[in-house]
Design an enzyme around this catalytic site. Sequence first.
Site, PDB file in Angstrom:
ATOM      1  N   GLY A  23      16.333  53.283  65.477  1.00  0.00           N
ATOM      2  CA  GLY A  23      17.296  54.379  65.455  1.00  0.00           C
ATOM      3  C   GLY A  23      17.093  55.245  64.228  1.00  0.00           C
ATOM      4  O   GLY A  23      18.051  55.664  63.573  1.00  0.00           O
ATOM      5  N   ARG A  53      22.152  59.157  62.106  1.00  0.00           N
ATOM      6  CA  ARG A  53      22.726  59.330  60.764  1.00  0.00           C
ATOM      7  C   ARG A  53      22.461  58.109  59.888  1.00  0.00           C
ATOM      8  O   ARG A  53      22.084  58.236  58.728  1.00  0.00           O
ATOM      9  CB  ARG A  53      24.233  59.594  60.877  1.00  0.00           C
ATOM     10  CG  ARG A  53      24.585  60.970  61.431  1.00  0.00           C
ATOM     11  CD  ARG A  53      26.082  61.222  61.351  1.00  0.00           C
ATOM     12  NE  ARG A  53      26.824  60.347  62.245  1.00  0.00           N
ATOM     13  CZ  ARG A  53      27.164  60.657  63.494  1.00  0.00           C
ATOM     14  NH1 ARG A  53      26.799  61.826  63.995  1.00  0.00           N
ATOM     15  NH2 ARG A  53      27.856  59.822  64.248  1.00  0.00           N
ATOM     16  N   MET A  54      22.658  56.916  60.458  1.00  0.00           N
ATOM     17  CA  MET A  54      22.406  55.716  59.670  1.00  0.00           C
ATOM     18  C   MET A  54      20.915  55.508  59.439  1.00  0.00           C
ATOM     19  O   MET A  54      20.496  55.018  58.387  1.00  0.00           O
ATOM     20  CB  MET A  54      23.002  54.485  60.358  1.00  0.00           C
ATOM     21  CG  MET A  54      24.425  54.186  59.947  1.00  0.00           C
ATOM     22  SD  MET A  54      24.653  53.996  58.155  1.00  0.00           S
ATOM     23  CE  MET A  54      23.526  52.648  57.808  1.00  0.00           C
ATOM     24  N   ASN A  85      29.735  45.354  59.436  1.00  0.00           N
ATOM     25  CA  ASN A  85      29.707  46.255  58.280  1.00  0.00           C
ATOM     26  C   ASN A  85      28.787  45.676  57.213  1.00  0.00           C
ATOM     27  O   ASN A  85      28.932  44.513  56.841  1.00  0.00           O
ATOM     28  CB  ASN A  85      31.123  46.431  57.720  1.00  0.00           C
ATOM     29  CG  ASN A  85      31.222  47.563  56.729  1.00  0.00           C
ATOM     30  OD1 ASN A  85      30.540  47.578  55.711  1.00  0.00           O
ATOM     31  ND2 ASN A  85      32.068  48.533  57.023  1.00  0.00           N
ATOM     32  N   HIS A 109      37.914  56.781  61.316  1.00  0.00           N
ATOM     33  CA  HIS A 109      36.518  57.192  61.277  1.00  0.00           C
ATOM     34  C   HIS A 109      36.374  58.630  61.775  1.00  0.00           C
ATOM     35  O   HIS A 109      37.313  59.206  62.325  1.00  0.00           O
ATOM     36  CB  HIS A 109      35.653  56.272  62.144  1.00  0.00           C
ATOM     37  CG  HIS A 109      35.386  54.934  61.510  1.00  0.00           C
ATOM     38  ND1 HIS A 109      36.297  53.909  61.542  1.00  0.00           N
ATOM     39  CD2 HIS A 109      34.312  54.471  60.828  1.00  0.00           C
ATOM     40  CE1 HIS A 109      35.791  52.855  60.921  1.00  0.00           C
ATOM     41  NE2 HIS A 109      34.602  53.169  60.469  1.00  0.00           N
ATOM     42  N   HIS A 110      35.189  59.158  61.633  1.00  0.00           N
ATOM     43  CA  HIS A 110      34.863  60.518  62.064  1.00  0.00           C
ATOM     44  C   HIS A 110      35.066  60.692  63.575  1.00  0.00           C
ATOM     45  O   HIS A 110      35.102  59.717  64.330  1.00  0.00           O
ATOM     46  CB  HIS A 110      33.407  60.849  61.691  1.00  0.00           C
ATOM     47  CG  HIS A 110      32.425  59.836  62.204  1.00  0.00           C
ATOM     48  ND1 HIS A 110      31.874  59.902  63.452  1.00  0.00           N
ATOM     49  CD2 HIS A 110      31.916  58.717  61.629  1.00  0.00           C
ATOM     50  CE1 HIS A 110      31.056  58.882  63.644  1.00  0.00           C
ATOM     51  NE2 HIS A 110      31.071  58.140  62.543  1.00  0.00           N
ATOM     52  N   LYS A 169      32.743  58.921  66.462  1.00  0.00           N
ATOM     53  CA  LYS A 169      32.629  57.477  66.691  1.00  0.00           C
ATOM     54  C   LYS A 169      33.125  57.143  68.098  1.00  0.00           C
ATOM     55  O   LYS A 169      34.198  57.594  68.511  1.00  0.00           O
ATOM     56  CB  LYS A 169      33.419  56.692  65.640  1.00  0.00           C
ATOM     57  CG  LYS A 169      33.198  55.184  65.728  1.00  0.00           C
ATOM     58  CD  LYS A 169      33.745  54.468  64.514  1.00  0.00           C
ATOM     59  CE  LYS A 169      33.553  52.959  64.607  1.00  0.00           C
ATOM     60  NZ  LYS A 169      32.124  52.582  64.717  1.00  0.00           N
ATOM     61  N   GLY A 212      33.909  48.155  64.296  1.00  0.00           N
ATOM     62  CA  GLY A 212      33.344  46.842  64.040  1.00  0.00           C
ATOM     63  C   GLY A 212      33.875  46.246  62.751  1.00  0.00           C
ATOM     64  O   GLY A 212      34.092  45.033  62.645  1.00  0.00           O
TER      65      GLY A 212
END
Length: 244
Positions: A8, A12-13, A99, A130-131, A134, A140
């Site tokens: 991925g 973003r991550m 997390n 969260h944003h 999501k 999580g």
Amino acid sequence: MTSIGIVGSQGRMGVALAAAAAEAGHGHCGVDKDGDVGALAKEANVLVDFSSPAALEQTLDACVAQGRPIVIGTTGLEERHHYLIDDAAADIAVLQTGNTSLGVTLLAHLVREAAARLDPAFDIEIVEMHHRMKVDAPSGTALLLGQAAAEGRGIDLGDCSERGRDGVTGARGHGKIGFASLRGGTVAGDHDVIFAGPEEILTLSHRAENRMIFARGAVRAALWLLHQKPGRYTMPQVLGLGEA
């Protein structure tokens, strides 16, 4: 120099993970949707996956085939995904968590301790925000914190959680762990664990200001995992907290 494989990599991550790997002085490579994860497992020393639940089975197969450890930070996993992780952990080192933040890892430890020591008259509520993009709720991380609270109380989270209250719901169930999910803006992740007792309230909180905190924690976990035997591991073990 260790090479960290990012599943991925264009998300973003994924971008944050590449930056965190470089910041720590390590190399990185990656694949995105429809990429060859098998080739990635051959090239990298350890994989980190923050992609999607649908891609997990293929990624685990590739890691087992190449004998590569993997850190799984993908959220929204179902029961069958955990069976797949358990199977893979017989052959490789796997760390799965809701997390990878070091602060949240310590927060979960504190939540477990508080839940174990406070009287059951203290109701436990978990609020997360969260944003707007999501897609899963509760987060999580909220579930991770809920599990920590349930362990501290010696109860089963699946039997004792309350979610999505709406309308005339009746009184709060005794001993339940409540969840509330907020979505909006660009919030990276805010979590509050509230212990509401008779005439006093204790709140344990964590605020994520940038997703780099998750990326740095994941890189630290990946480097730690390189030295572990096959099995299933957790973030508290990375910090030496000794919790499975």
